[in-house]
Design an enzyme around this catalytic site. Sequence first.
Site, PDB file in Angstrom:
ATOM      1  N   ARG A 150       0.820  -1.203   0.000  1.00 61.98           N
ATOM      2  CA  ARG A 150       0.000   0.000   0.000  1.00 61.98           C
ATOM      3  C   ARG A 150       0.860   1.262   0.000  1.00 61.98           C
ATOM      4  O   ARG A 150       0.417   2.318  -0.414  1.00 61.98           O
ATOM      5  CB  ARG A 150      -0.904   0.025   1.242  1.00 61.98           C
ATOM      6  CG  ARG A 150      -2.046  -0.966   1.212  1.00 61.98           C
ATOM      7  CD  ARG A 150      -2.740  -1.058   2.565  1.00 61.98           C
ATOM      8  NE  ARG A 150      -3.268   0.198   3.068  1.00 61.98           N
ATOM      9  CZ  ARG A 150      -4.469   0.694   2.760  1.00 61.98           C
ATOM     10  NH1 ARG A 150      -5.245   0.027   1.933  1.00 61.98           N
ATOM     11  NH2 ARG A 150      -4.871   1.822   3.273  1.00 61.98           N
ATOM     12  N   ARG A 206       9.897   5.655  -3.082  1.00 65.11           N
ATOM     13  CA  ARG A 206      10.291   6.578  -4.159  1.00 65.11           C
ATOM     14  C   ARG A 206      11.736   7.010  -4.016  1.00 65.11           C
ATOM     15  O   ARG A 206      12.171   7.297  -2.899  1.00 65.11           O
ATOM     16  CB  ARG A 206       9.455   7.862  -4.092  1.00 65.11           C
ATOM     17  CG  ARG A 206       8.006   7.698  -4.234  1.00 65.11           C
ATOM     18  CD  ARG A 206       7.380   9.082  -4.492  1.00 65.11           C
ATOM     19  NE  ARG A 206       5.939   8.951  -4.358  1.00 65.11           N
ATOM     20  CZ  ARG A 206       5.254   9.398  -3.314  1.00 65.11           C
ATOM     21  NH1 ARG A 206       5.855  10.045  -2.344  1.00 65.11           N
ATOM     22  NH2 ARG A 206       3.943   9.211  -3.278  1.00 65.11           N
ATOM     23  N   ARG A 264      -9.085  -6.737  12.913  1.00 63.53           N
ATOM     24  CA  ARG A 264      -8.246  -6.045  13.871  1.00 63.53           C
ATOM     25  C   ARG A 264      -9.063  -4.870  14.385  1.00 63.53           C
ATOM     26  O   ARG A 264      -9.717  -4.159  13.595  1.00 63.53           O
ATOM     27  CB  ARG A 264      -6.968  -5.567  13.161  1.00 63.53           C
ATOM     28  CG  ARG A 264      -5.912  -5.064  14.098  1.00 63.53           C
ATOM     29  CD  ARG A 264      -5.286  -6.166  14.907  1.00 63.53           C
ATOM     30  NE  ARG A 264      -4.233  -5.643  15.761  1.00 63.53           N
ATOM     31  CZ  ARG A 264      -3.981  -6.097  16.970  1.00 63.53           C
ATOM     32  NH1 ARG A 264      -4.676  -7.082  17.500  1.00 63.53           N
ATOM     33  NH2 ARG A 264      -2.993  -5.577  17.681  1.00 63.53           N
ATOM     34  N   ARG A 274      -0.283   5.622  16.244  1.00 63.52           N
ATOM     35  CA  ARG A 274      -0.159   6.983  15.731  1.00 63.52           C
ATOM     36  C   ARG A 274      -0.863   7.995  16.620  1.00 63.52           C
ATOM     37  O   ARG A 274      -1.740   7.636  17.411  1.00 63.52           O
ATOM     38  CB  ARG A 274      -0.668   7.140  14.297  1.00 63.52           C
ATOM     39  CG  ARG A 274      -1.643   6.145  13.816  1.00 63.52           C
ATOM     40  CD  ARG A 274      -1.927   6.297  12.324  1.00 63.52           C
ATOM     41  NE  ARG A 274      -3.054   5.457  11.988  1.00 63.52           N
ATOM     42  CZ  ARG A 274      -3.366   5.029  10.771  1.00 63.52           C
ATOM     43  NH1 ARG A 274      -2.658   5.404   9.752  1.00 63.52           N
ATOM     44  NH2 ARG A 274      -4.391   4.253  10.581  1.00 63.52           N
ATOM     45  N   GLU A 327      -4.015   6.339  18.785  1.00 68.18           N
ATOM     46  CA  GLU A 327      -4.691   5.192  18.174  1.00 68.18           C
ATOM     47  C   GLU A 327      -4.010   3.904  18.638  1.00 68.18           C
ATOM     48  O   GLU A 327      -2.825   3.699  18.376  1.00 68.18           O
ATOM     49  CB  GLU A 327      -4.578   5.362  16.662  1.00 68.18           C
ATOM     50  CG  GLU A 327      -5.453   4.476  15.862  1.00 68.18           C
ATOM     51  CD  GLU A 327      -5.439   4.871  14.380  1.00 68.18           C
ATOM     52  OE1 GLU A 327      -5.632   6.056  14.057  1.00 68.18           O
ATOM     53  OE2 GLU A 327      -5.214   3.970  13.559  1.00 68.18           O
ATOM     54  N   TYR A 334      -9.957  -4.766   2.439  1.00 66.30           N
ATOM     55  CA  TYR A 334      -9.212  -3.630   2.999  1.00 66.30           C
ATOM     56  C   TYR A 334      -9.340  -2.459   2.014  1.00 66.30           C
ATOM     57  O   TYR A 334      -8.415  -2.082   1.333  1.00 66.30           O
ATOM     58  CB  TYR A 334      -7.751  -4.058   3.175  1.00 66.30           C
ATOM     59  CG  TYR A 334      -6.850  -3.127   3.951  1.00 66.30           C
ATOM     60  CD1 TYR A 334      -7.270  -1.893   4.419  1.00 66.30           C
ATOM     61  CD2 TYR A 334      -5.549  -3.511   4.239  1.00 66.30           C
ATOM     62  CE1 TYR A 334      -6.419  -1.077   5.141  1.00 66.30           C
ATOM     63  CE2 TYR A 334      -4.682  -2.706   4.954  1.00 66.30           C
ATOM     64  CZ  TYR A 334      -5.123  -1.484   5.390  1.00 66.30           C
ATOM     65  OH  TYR A 334      -4.254  -0.675   6.086  1.00 66.30           O
ATOM     66  N   ASP A 352     -10.010   1.339   0.599  1.00 60.66           N
ATOM     67  CA  ASP A 352      -9.963   2.766   0.874  1.00 60.66           C
ATOM     68  C   ASP A 352     -11.306   3.368   0.459  1.00 60.66           C
ATOM     69  O   ASP A 352     -12.087   2.728  -0.239  1.00 60.66           O
ATOM     70  CB  ASP A 352      -8.822   3.417   0.077  1.00 60.66           C
ATOM     71  CG  ASP A 352      -7.455   3.011   0.622  1.00 60.66           C
ATOM     72  OD1 ASP A 352      -7.333   2.846   1.849  1.00 60.66           O
ATOM     73  OD2 ASP A 352      -6.516   2.850  -0.182  1.00 60.66           O
TER      74      ASP A 352
HETATM   75  N1  UDP Z   1       3.394   0.779   7.802  1.00 65.07           N
HETATM   76  C1  UDP Z   1       4.597   0.736   8.448  1.00 65.07           C
HETATM   77  N2  UDP Z   1       5.087   1.862   9.023  1.00 65.07           N
HETATM   78  C2  UDP Z   1       4.439   3.047   8.954  1.00 65.07           C
HETATM   79  C3  UDP Z   1       3.193   3.100   8.275  1.00 65.07           C
HETATM   80  C4  UDP Z   1       2.688   1.956   7.722  1.00 65.07           C
HETATM   81  O1  UDP Z   1       5.210  -0.314   8.532  1.00 65.07           O
HETATM   82  O2  UDP Z   1       4.944   4.037   9.501  1.00 65.07           O
HETATM   83  C5  UDP Z   1       2.860  -0.472   7.215  1.00 65.07           C
HETATM   84  C6  UDP Z   1       1.992  -1.241   8.201  1.00 65.07           C
HETATM   85  O3  UDP Z   1       2.217  -2.618   7.968  1.00 65.07           O
HETATM   86  C7  UDP Z   1       0.599  -0.861   7.800  1.00 65.07           C
HETATM   87  C8  UDP Z   1       0.739  -0.793   6.290  1.00 65.07           C
HETATM   88  O4  UDP Z   1       2.036  -0.217   6.096  1.00 65.07           O
HETATM   89  O5  UDP Z   1      -0.341  -1.827   8.197  1.00 65.07           O
HETATM   90  C9  UDP Z   1      -0.304   0.031   5.586  1.00 65.07           C
HETATM   91  O6  UDP Z   1      -0.295   1.333   6.109  1.00 65.07           O
HETATM   92  P1  UDP Z   1      -1.467   2.368   5.842  1.00 65.07           P
HETATM   93  O7  UDP Z   1      -1.001   3.714   6.285  1.00 65.07           O
HETATM   94  O8  UDP Z   1      -1.928   2.203   4.449  1.00 65.07           O
HETATM   95  O9  UDP Z   1      -2.573   1.842   6.850  1.00 65.07           O
HETATM   96  P2  UDP Z   1      -3.992   2.464   7.263  1.00 65.07           P
HETATM   97  O10 UDP Z   1      -3.911   3.937   7.003  1.00 65.07           O
HETATM   98  O11 UDP Z   1      -5.012   1.745   6.433  1.00 65.07           O
HETATM   99  O12 UDP Z   1      -4.108   2.137   8.711  1.00 65.07           O
END
Ligand code: UDP
Length: 366
Positions: A171, A175, A248, A279, A299, A347, A349
């Site tokens: 996801r 870059r 989850r 976060r 969170e 999952y 968006d």
């Molecule tokens: N992820 C990570 N570190 C970060 C942010 C995301 O390892 O700082 C990984 C983690 O496995 C997460 C996945 O990337 O479940 C997808 O992140 P995303 O931000 O897309 O998750 P969401 O916003 O759906 O909670």
Amino acid sequence: MKYIDYLIVGSGLFGSIFAHEATKRGKRCLVIDKRSHIGGNIYCENKDHINIHKYGAHIFHTNNQIVWNYINQFSKFNNFINTPIANYNGEIYNLPFNMNTFSKMWNISTPKEAFDIINKQRAIIKQPPRNLEEQAISLVGIDIYKKLIQGYTEKQWGRPCNQLPAFIIKRLPVRYTYNNNYFNAIYQGIPINGYNTIIENLLKNIEVKLNIDFNLCRDIYTNISKKIIYTGSIDSYFNYQLGTLDYRGLKFKTYKIEQENFQGVAVMNFTDKNTPYTRIIEHKHFEFGNQPITYITKEYPSDWKIGDEAYYPINDEKNQNLYKQYIHLAKSENNIIFGGRLGEYKYYDMDQVIQSALNLVDIELN
Ligand code: UDP
């Protein structure tokens, strides 16, 4: 007497879009929701003129022109761009993984230097990635995996990275440019005046009943409805008769802080394994607020059990198989359609939810 054409169970994006489009085509709709508000997980609570994303941060982003045009009918969007920060025991890194991240991690400055380091580190993965750990190391190498992925991911999903599907980490963009935009999306932003406006506009002039749990009074509603659009989880509809699909969960703790600017960014990820939350969201930054106070939300990922809010489907083999069995079961039922993140156990968006709802509109109503 079945005088309702469509009973829509759940007033999130999927249900609200379907209800809107069906009503527009002359169908009689009734929307019910077990919560005390409309909007599902995009619902925001306004406090001191700040929209609090009550069920986790929602940042709209899409490459889908049709979806973008569609949703803009119900609200315009601001120009917020998600540029989250990773905090690893006080060390600050830019996300997603890009030249700013690599430069801070290894004190380098060129894409070639970054590429050479990552290439060397990823060499330990000799086969095509079989799980998230191998996928992450083969994308960004071991240093970034250890500091920015492993701790966060294991907290988020409650299991080791080598037992998680690889697709989750895909996801995130990687870059070799100095670009901190978290999403590879042409369109991005937060609805001006908040997400609630979108749902209120979608459901304008449609009958909505709140605080109604369909599964506790289904006879009353099935007796009056020709067809049901169910946006809850498919296993709950069937009373978990084949077993429970795993999710989850998340817990949120929100604080008002007498300070104008707490962390200087909307989203800060805590990527070490010891900080119990993943976060901190500082909501005002989604809308460039300049109030003298601020609200933050920590969170906490959590285990999930029936009755809790379900956030993330666990799309592993076991659960996918169970989901397929439920789909099979659903085929034997007339007049019910499952949709949305929960109903489809995906999952998704927000833009994918919208596309999915529009697909259903095409099949069902056109
Ligand atoms: N992820 C990570 N570190 C970060 C942010 C995301 O390892 O700082 C990984 C983690 O496995 C997460 C996945 O990337 O479940 C997808 O992140 P995303 O931000 O897309 O998750 P969401 O916003 O759906 O909670």
